[in-house]
Design an enzyme around this catalytic site. Sequence first.
Site, short mmCIF file in Angstrom:
data_model
loop_
_atom_site.label_atom_id
_atom_site.label_comp_id
_atom_site.label_asym_id
_atom_site.label_seq_id
_atom_site.Cartn_x
_atom_site.Cartn_y
_atom_site.Cartn_z
N ASP A 190 9.03 2.66 0.68
CA ASP A 190 7.88 3.40 1.09
C ASP A 190 7.96 2.96 2.64
O ASP A 190 7.64 1.85 3.08
CB ASP A 190 6.59 3.00 0.54
CG ASP A 190 5.49 3.73 1.35
OD1 ASP A 190 5.83 4.46 2.21
OD2 ASP A 190 4.28 3.54 0.79
N TYR A 235 0.80 -1.15 -0.08
CA TYR A 235 0.34 -0.12 0.03
C TYR A 235 0.75 1.29 -0.08
O TYR A 235 1.77 1.44 0.82
CB TYR A 235 -1.08 0.03 1.32
CG TYR A 235 -1.87 1.07 1.56
CD1 TYR A 235 -3.07 1.15 0.46
CD2 TYR A 235 -1.72 2.09 2.63
CE1 TYR A 235 -3.71 2.56 0.52
CE2 TYR A 235 -2.55 3.15 2.50
CZ TYR A 235 -3.45 3.32 1.72
OH TYR A 235 -4.49 4.37 1.67
N LYS A 261 3.66 8.77 9.42
CA LYS A 261 3.52 8.00 10.65
C LYS A 261 4.15 8.56 11.91
O LYS A 261 4.02 9.79 12.17
CB LYS A 261 3.22 6.45 10.65
CG LYS A 261 2.12 6.09 9.70
CD LYS A 261 1.77 4.56 9.56
CE LYS A 261 0.45 4.61 8.52
NZ LYS A 261 0.65 3.84 7.37
C1 LIG Z 1 -0.02 4.41 6.13
C2 LIG Z 1 0.65 4.11 4.89
C3 LIG Z 1 0.63 5.14 3.80
C4 LIG Z 1 -0.27 6.15 3.89
O1 LIG Z 1 -0.12 7.14 4.72
P1 LIG Z 1 -1.36 8.05 5.19
O2 LIG Z 1 -0.78 8.85 6.22
O3 LIG Z 1 -2.55 7.06 5.78
O4 LIG Z 1 -1.83 8.74 3.96
C5 LIG Z 1 1.45 4.91 2.76
N1 LIG Z 1 2.53 3.92 2.57
C6 LIG Z 1 2.62 3.03 3.61
C7 LIG Z 1 3.41 2.14 3.44
C8 LIG Z 1 1.65 3.14 4.64
O5 LIG Z 1 1.76 2.17 5.42
#
Ligand SMILES: *Cc1c(COP(=O)(O)O)cnc(C)c1O
Length: 449
Positions: free
Chosen positions: A261, A168, A289
């Site tokens: 990511d 994701y 995060k």
């Molecule tokens: C949570 C997450 C996102 C998206 O971040 P948001 O702050 O929810 O928009 C993108 N990449 C990874 C790997 C994530 O865990």
Amino acid sequence: MKLNLALLLLPLTATAFSATAPKTYTFDKSEAIFKEAKELMPGGVSSPVRAFKSVGGNPVVFDRVKGAYAWDVDNNEYIDYVGTWGPAILGHADDDVLAAVTETMQKGTSFGAPCPLENELAKMVIDAVPSVEMVRFTNSGTEACMGMIRLVRAFTGREKVIKFEGCYHGHADSFLVQAGSGVATLGLPDSPGVPKAATQSTLCAKYGDLDSVEELLKTGDVAAVILEPVVGNSGFIRPTKEFLQGCRDLSTKYGALLVFDEVMTGFRVSYGGAQQYFGVTPDVTTMGKVIGGGLPVGAYGGRRDIMEMVAPAGPMYQAGTLSGNPLAMRAGIETLKKLKQPGQHDKLEANSKKLVEGIVAAAKEAGHAATGGYAGGMWGFFFCDGPVTCFADAEKADAAKFGRWHRAMLERGVYLAPSVFEAGFMSLAHTDEDIEKTLAIAKEVLATL
Ligand SMILES: *Cc1c(COP(=O)(O)O)cnc(C)c1O
């Protein structure tokens, strides 16, 4: 198809289970508030997985959080292993973070102009993360990933990107192909409303499978290979170092950039992220995060020559009214200061290991197939035989059983992510006692599933 079927059956099985389980918690206020919320907001939530759709039953509505604990509006207490999906790595509402944010707030809540706190957090990120020489702050991980994909295309002059099934990268159009967690939880292969043109340059490889990556790289014109360097959005999947190194080598061989990511893994699996943990350095990194310490922040960074493409240093446009927000910067700085102390990630990893190994052992003892893993402050397990190395493996886990497990743990005071396809998060506030209590409850629950 299999997933959709499981979704249909889940609410039934969860209800049947609750009726016979020794129910210690009641949820009257949560239920009333959520019922109203559903009339006001789509599905009653501001982000889909929060609605508990895949585990059955209603979500609990939170009132307050502190340390390793959360309380709902019915005043039920939970040991919380979601930690607001990762940011609460020190534990919720850390006193020092709250004091710092309160102090900063006296000067105003937003400037929309340069502020020294941005330099301070930028220096901390650059010092910590091996691949990052320059950084751009955004307001969320999604925004960071949107900036990142434009950047890799601008820098290479190529259009295609390779992502992995079950990874994701936020909800931007081009990433909503085989996108794991939120999307998979709802049983959607992808989302309506995403134009074909937006995803036709997104190629999907199989996690852990270097041949699948090279096959796609060979088609040419690939700007970047983008991955979660430890997967948290297909459930928890720990890669091998060989796989990450292979992605590094293949990207270089075909002139593509390598992007980690690290929105979830950054500052969580180790202070320098998964790239430090595994010793493999990408060209570009996305973050979020943890670096916001519980306020909305994202960031992308990388080599100086790549980052100098970003406006106004270069021609690639990306902007944000609230980006670099002083409150968010201060929360991030204070969080990282505490997290940087020696031994913090050893403690996180030891606790993740203790918890997940305890759960898996108890599950097997109770006759369930189970497999799990951990890296720093991230962990997860599946109700199936291991190893789980890619999204297709994760899909084999018993989702109906997970739904019963989730509900029973919740009703006994343990708050877990409401989907098979989400990871668990350990914080520095979780004590041995919290973990032992969780394992005792888990044993009780696993015996009844
Ligand atoms: C949570 C997450 C996102 C998206 O971040 P948001 O702050 O929810 O928009 C993108 N990449 C990874 C790997 C994530 O865990």
